[in-house]
Enzyme design. Sequence first.
Site, PDB file in Angstrom:
ATOM      1  CD  GLU A  65      -2.608  -1.150   2.658  1.00 17.59           C
ATOM      2  OE1 GLU A  65      -3.389  -0.204   2.872  1.00 17.59           O
ATOM      3  OE2 GLU A  65      -2.413  -2.077   3.464  1.00 17.59           O
ATOM      4  NE  ARG A 106       4.816  -7.977  11.472  1.00 18.23           N
ATOM      5  CZ  ARG A 106       4.208  -6.791  11.597  1.00 18.23           C
ATOM      6  NH1 ARG A 106       2.974  -6.724  12.023  1.00 18.23           N
ATOM      7  NH2 ARG A 106       4.839  -5.685  11.296  1.00 18.23           N
ATOM      8  CE  LYS A 126       3.732   0.545   4.613  1.00 15.91           C
ATOM      9  NZ  LYS A 126       3.025   0.613   3.319  1.00 15.91           N
TER      10      LYS A 126
END
Length: 681
Positions: free
Chosen positions: A63, A313, A323
């Site tokens: 994104e 992850r 983020k």
Amino acid sequence: MSSAAPTDPAPSSSAAASSGGEGTGNSNALAARDLEWARNSPSLLAEHAAANAGVVRTRFPPEPNGYLHIGHAKSMNMNFRLAFEKLGVPVDKRRTIFRYDDTNPDAESPEYIDSLRRDLAWLGWEPERTTYSSDNFQKLHDLAVKLVEKGLAYVCDMTKAEMEAQRDLARRRSAARAVGKDPDAEAPIPSPDVLPGRNRDAPVERNLQLFEEMRLGLHEEGSLTLRLKMDFDSSNPNMFDLVAYRIRYTPHPHAGKGWCVYPNYDFTHGICDSLERIDYSICTLEFETRREPYYWILWALDLYRPEVYEMSRLNLEYTVLSKRRLLKLVNGGNVRGWDDPRMPTVSGLRRRGYTRDIINGFCHDLGATRAMNVIQMDKLYQAARLTLAEKTRRAMAALDPIKVVISNFAEEAAEAGEGGMTYDVQNSPTDASLGSHSVSLTPVIYIDASDFRTEDDPNFYRLTPGQPVGMKYHGGNLVCESVAQGDDGAVKELTCRLDSSEGRPKPKAVVTWVPSDGISCEVRAYNHLFTVPEPSDRWEEEINPDSEVVYPHAIVDPSVRSLVDQGAVDKWESNAALQFERLGYFVVDLDTTYDASTGEGKLVFNRTVSLKEDKAIKPVDDAEAEKKKKRAEQQRAAAAARDAVASIDPKDLFRLAPEYAGKFGKYDETGLPTHEADGTE
């Protein structure tokens, strides 16, 4: 309260096999939890196989709401390389799409879009093509209309608070069913307006009309959403009628001003995967519970269903990869920006001196599993050392320089002869192909403050007034004759002499030095961004105040002049890297304005990593130094006492050993005590 259940088609083979499967050694290598909705019909399999013609396709879909970080680097390695290796796909059959998952215009910007593209290219990954989810806005809208027409989506006017209460009620009812309790008793429904909701069973025609009004901009932001008619009885909260579209009067950074309704992530990314003929949709484990909505949407639209694989992850010590938290670090002024060398972003790592080989090699060595773990930061540091050691040019530098006047320089220079004080130095002691440079000893030189102490210490092997030290490349010793100190006690200048005599004492250590024509520079040494290995929910209180240590008056060997000119500094490329001997690996920073032709401007270096694993740089205060000194004195005294006892003849042990002093008065012929000191037998 659920939508119609899917029929059970014949079980399908994997996505790799559906693409033709040619050359895939292990099509189950990326298998994960199976779902009924995930099974493709024979016709969908055949259509997909014909379209892909034997290739296997993955995608990397970040994104554009921030900069890429090292977790994304791991994902890139997986999608562009490791997944194919696990599957045994031949190189010529591998395809990866780079997709901007750009569905939230409020958080996205041209800056982020540009940075993602540049970081991907810098890391060396070459996508089959670059796509944007926003390029599919019309298709996504048409498919949403199709769901409304099928009675599988509806327009909802519930407020955010009402929706949260509805979901909480559905969650409590699900929890009751899970333990065999009656949900109507444990979490009764107060009104059908709450659950399943006052809009869920509205006529298709009304939903189509309202959705069209949303698209035309006839309603306020937040007043209406389009929701999917999923399953409030599911044990998975992600099936509680997810929102597919919201009203947003924000121009899109890529699509422009043509839309005021935007699809959300869950609705978009599975459809885009299917439209782009993706075989393996790879994500991280926190998305595992999103399998149900991912496949439900594709089932409801009768679209091809890629294989979904969730891997763990990347969790790296002493940093955060959220983020939201990274953005807060930037906006809060805790770092210099997204590309601050302390940040785990690709741009930050590049600015700190990490090359694509370091990052890609580190990520590939980590591999991809479903096991959750936290990776030690030292593994990244060691990967950097191993890579940089092979190809980085050496130079001498002093971070905190002390001026040294050589009192007998003229005599030493005369004895050495013309050119005798200039030394040819290999740029790498292990690789002659990297060439060499020259460095000249001058009457005034600079050494690092860490290489000198005013008092002798048996645990300190470098220069003191009573202890000479070897001189790198010169070969002789440097002997301290006098020390000039300021009012604050800080050492300002040393007067030393060179000792090249044959009978000179062998030094315990050798120090590096910088000639008087060295280049002044600023050096920034970086430590962990956080004080704890795994930052908690109170992470803002755990930010390390010493994460950046600045040496504003450092000096470096003048032979590097041609390598550090501002004209060669590039934000999107790896800049000139050097190994400062005995200090670590350093890289020219973006703040550099140094002009090599004039010698003007500011030269700035960032420390990439030290030469060996060490503790964070932190000055030792006087109290700690005094404690350390006392501990050393006690250790020396204890050692001396042990040596003294060991030298005593066994027959005299009870007479002469300090620990028995005054205890006994008489002894037999073997030395054993027979009477106490007061005469008692």
